[in-house]
Design a protein around this motif. Structure first.
Motif, short mmCIF file in Angstrom:
data_model
loop_
_atom_site.label_atom_id
_atom_site.label_comp_id
_atom_site.label_asym_id
_atom_site.label_seq_id
_atom_site.Cartn_x
_atom_site.Cartn_y
_atom_site.Cartn_z
N ASP A 145 0.93 -1.18 0.09
CA ASP A 145 -0.04 0.23 0.17
C ASP A 145 0.95 1.23 -0.03
O ASP A 145 1.72 1.49 1.17
CB ASP A 145 -0.87 -0.11 1.13
CG ASP A 145 -1.87 1.00 1.12
OD1 ASP A 145 -1.63 2.34 1.17
OD2 ASP A 145 -3.08 0.51 1.32
N GLN A 146 0.93 2.04 -1.13
CA GLN A 146 1.93 2.97 -1.25
C GLN A 146 1.61 4.21 -0.23
O GLN A 146 2.43 4.96 0.14
CB GLN A 146 1.85 3.55 -2.70
CG GLN A 146 2.41 2.58 -3.74
CD GLN A 146 2.75 3.38 -4.85
OE1 GLN A 146 3.63 4.11 -5.05
NE2 GLN A 146 2.05 2.71 -6.03
N ARG A 147 0.30 4.38 0.09
CA ARG A 147 0.13 5.35 1.02
C ARG A 147 0.90 4.90 2.40
O ARG A 147 1.36 6.18 3.14
CB ARG A 147 -1.48 5.37 1.20
CG ARG A 147 -2.04 6.73 2.14
CD ARG A 147 -3.41 6.71 2.41
NE ARG A 147 -3.85 5.54 3.37
CZ ARG A 147 -3.96 5.05 4.38
NH1 ARG A 147 -3.29 6.38 5.22
NH2 ARG A 147 -4.49 4.34 4.98
N THR A 177 4.65 5.24 2.32
CA THR A 177 5.00 6.72 2.53
C THR A 177 4.88 7.11 3.87
O THR A 177 5.83 7.90 4.34
CB THR A 177 4.18 7.61 1.37
OG1 THR A 177 4.46 7.32 0.20
CG2 THR A 177 4.71 8.82 1.57
#
Length: 727
Positions: free
Chosen positions: A363-365, A368
């Motif tokens: 999950d790129q969120r 980050t």
């Protein structure tokens, strides 16, 4: 009338047809012949030298034209041979010996590439006209006018190299696009793994610059000019040129940097791509966008000079330079991508000969959020210049890894991954498995255990006397109190009373595959483990007591094939402890965050459960915990095992965990923890002072209840490993 004997006058007809009389021959006048001049005699030595020079010049000239004729025949013959043996153009566009891997996140967005990407075949007529013009203007402005070799270009390159103090063949090569294509084809020599260790070594050998190599390259280029059209040669070049960031060919580069086809790039983007040919890795916009834009401006100038762009078009291209796409800007997930490559089947990852697409759990969120949290803590709360490292893993209760940070350097690939590769002493983060053993055998969080001085007699080694982190004793305490305050002696009593082998079975059942300590220090985290292993074990507590296998691969397929070759939907496996025991343990871990050593991990408005861990001398500091949604683990320490200064698991690791999960949960609805203090309905905040039902066995022995003999050697090793720290 009698005939007259007088001669008659000639008639007119007679005059017309009769031959004219020859004039009388003139008398020849004899001329006296002039005497011939005698040849001048040459001076002896001078005449001999003159004749020698004439002979030498004639010999040299004869040698030159004969040699030239032979060389010409050899060149024509060799070029014709190459032309006859070259395959069809379509067979040359993709020369990779290995395939590539493209990884997308859980939502299908690409975030990582491995291997050289080939975006698909393009031709000189299907790419953007701006791109075609930019390449010709930059690399070979006379491409459509020469026969494969440009003597003028070679002479100019030699002059520049000599002027700049280099060798004549060093630096500028003066190669035409045809010659560069010949070099990309390695003069027709295919990659042989028996001759070259890797494709990198093969390509380095193909790029060697020697006089003989340049001659062969020129002859091969002539053969290509005989075999193919100019657009065919340019097509091969456009597909095989390396353009940085793992992009092989202009289609792959356009997709990699701009998320569009090479047929759609504008003048500024075309100039940037063409500019990469000079130094692909150095000029790649993913490495240094400004440097890549500066190079693109030079290409725009060449396009304007050669009338491929009008002054207005050139000015517009400079005013609106090419920018990276959002996908290209993302640099997160490198550690995760490396882990997926290592954990997947090698023949479809590192050794693949196909172009593979892998959809992952990332999950790129969340990724980050984890990277930003780590950066924030080190910038705000760690002294400048510190070499301390940290790692973070976030996963769902089924083992699906959502984020992974393997160290402070979050960019790049191939770095040492402290989340998956570093085996470190677990400290008190191992204690949940000790208490899980008790709860699964019927004990409750309100049962009591003694926190009093304890010594274990180890035959041949003397007494081993564990201490609490605070160097004090609390007497009779409940399991919950002992757990939330991370008391060492109660943990040892429980492990020794119930049997170390049972504790070991529970830990292994939850996925701890590392070698576990044999002696009584097992209860205090004497064993080494990886962060992902420990985080996965805690996920088993969150999901109700079943083991999980952390995983990152959801689906694997070959490019162009819609049918997946591999799929995975969850990592939940066998049940390890009862659901009731897991919920009771969760409640005890919740108390640790609310009122115990994990208070710095608290998040307002969220139910959080977790456990701190610190090894002796603070060589390792941990915090692992979970909300109702996700479980996350944090480790902090030095790579060389240097002790941390003033750091425990309840400090910076808990704060890193807090910052990570606060960002992750920020826009998500609150999910309650699945917990209860004892048998019955789950409680979110049970009342204090529950009746104590039974007492944990108080007297440990050197041989546990399962007949496991704690040898003096094993116990001594555990003690020497120094795992008596608390928290």
């Amino acid at each position: 009338m009698a005939p007259s004997n007088k001669p008659r006058k000639p008639l007119v007809a007679d005059k017309r047809y009769s031959k004219p009389a020859k004039p009388a021959a003139k008398k020849a006048v004899k001329r006296k012949a002039k005497p011939k001049a005698a040849p001048k005699k040459q001076a002896g030595l001078f005449g001999w030298l003159k004749r020698l020079i004439k002979w030498a010049l004639w010999t040299i000239w004869s040698f030159i034209w004969r040699t030239g004729a032979v060389i010409t025949l050899l060149i024509v013959g060799s070029a014709s041979y190459y032309a006859a043996t070259l395959p069809d153009m379509e067979q040359l566009v993709d020369g990779r010996a290995r395939g590539s891997v493209t990884m997308s996140d859980r939502d299908g967005r690409t975030f990582a590439w491995r291997g050289d990407q080939f975006g698909g075949m393009v031709t000189a007529t299907t790419v953007s006209a701006h791109l075609k013009n930019a390449v010709v203007a930059t690399e070979d402005k006379r491409f459509y006018r020469h026969v494969g070799v440009s003597p003028r270009g070679i002479a100019s390159a030699v002059r520049i190299n000599l002027r700049e103090g280099r060798g004549p063949l060093s630096g500028n090569g003066g190669s035409t696009i045809t010659q560069q294509t010949a070099k990309l084809l390695c003069l027709g020599v295919p990659f042989d793994p028996n001759k070259w260790k890797s494709e990198t070594a093969y390509e380095a050998d193909c790029r060697r610059t020697t006089l003989w190599r340049k001659v062969k390259e020129a002859v091969f280029a002539l053969g290509m000019e005989i075999k193919y059209t100019k657009d065919d040669i340019l097509t091969v070049y456009l597909n095989r040129a390396y353009l940085g960031a793992g992009s092989r060919g202009f289609e792959a580069a356009a997709q990699r940097y701009f998320s569009k086809s090479a047929a759609m790039v504008n003048p500024a983007e075309a100039a940037m791509l063409a500019g990469l040919l000079k130094a692909p890795s150095t000029l790649a916009p993913t490495n240094n966008l400004q440097r890549s834009q500066d190079r693109a401006n030079l290409v725009i100038g060449l396009m304007e000079q050669q009338k491929y762009l009008t002054p207005i078009e050139a000015s517009l291209a400079r005013a609106t330079p090419a920018e990276l796409s959002q996908a290209a800007k993302r640099k997160s997930g490198g550690y995760f991508a490396d882990w997926v490559m290592d954990s997947g089947p090698e023949f479809f990852t590192r050794s693949t000969t196909e172009d593979v697409i892998i959809r992952t759990t990332l999950d790129q969120r969340m990724q980050t959020a984890a990277e930003e949290a780590l950066q924030y803590i080190f910038e705000e709360k760690v002294r400048e210049g510190s070499k301390a490292q940290a790692a973070i893993v976030v996963m769902s209760a089924d083992g699906a890894v959502r984020a992974m940070v393997g160290g402070r350097a979050t960019n790049g690939t191939g770095a040492f991954n402290r989340a998956t590769q570093a085996k470190r002493q677990a400290g008190s983060t191992f204690k949940p498995f000790v208490y899980a053993t008790a709860l699964d055998r019927g004990y409750t969080p309100e049962d009591v255990v003694l926190d009093e001085p304890l010594c274990i007699d180890i035959p041949g080694s003397g007494e081993w006397c564990p201490k609490n982190y605070a160097k004090e004793f609390k007497g009779q305490v409940t399991l919950t109190e002992a757990f939330k305050d991370s008391l060492n002696i109660p943990a040892v009593r429980i492990s020794e009373g119930l049997g170390r082998e049972r504790v070991r079975e529970i830990a292994q059942g939850f996925g701890i595959q590392s070698d576990l300590a044999a002696g009584p220090a097992l209860a205090l985290g004497a064993s080494e483990s990886t962060l992902i292993e420990m985080t996965g074990a805690y996920a088993g507590i969150l999901n109700g007591g079943s083991s999980v296998t952390p995983y990152g691969l959801i689906e694997l397929r070959v490019l162009g094939d819609d049918t997946p070759l591999m799929t995975q939907t969850g990592g939940i496996e066998d049940r390890v402890i009862s659901r009731e025991a897991a919920q009771q343990l969760t409640w005890m871990m919740y108390q640790t965050v609310e009122a115990g050593t994990g208070r710095r991990a608290r998040i307002e408005g969220r139910e959080i459960a977790g456990k701190t861990g610190t090894t002796q001398a603070a060589r390792d500091a941990w915090f692992i915990g979970f909300s109702g949604d996700y479980v996350a683990g944090v480790w902090m320490g030095y790579d060389d095992n240097t002790p941390l200064s003033g750091v425990t698991g309840s400090g910076l690791p808990a704060e890193i965990w807090h910052e990570t999960m606060r960002r992750i949960l920020e826009d998500l609805p609150a999910v309650p923890l699945p917990m209860q203090p004892s048998g019955g309905a789950p409680w979110s905040n049970p009342p204090r002072g529950s009746e104590l039902n039974r007492t944990i066995p108080q007297q440990p022995s050197s041989q546990n209840s399962d007949g496991f003999e704690a040898t003096a050697e094993n116990i001594l090793i555990d003690v020497l490993r120094g795992l008596l720290g608390g928290n």
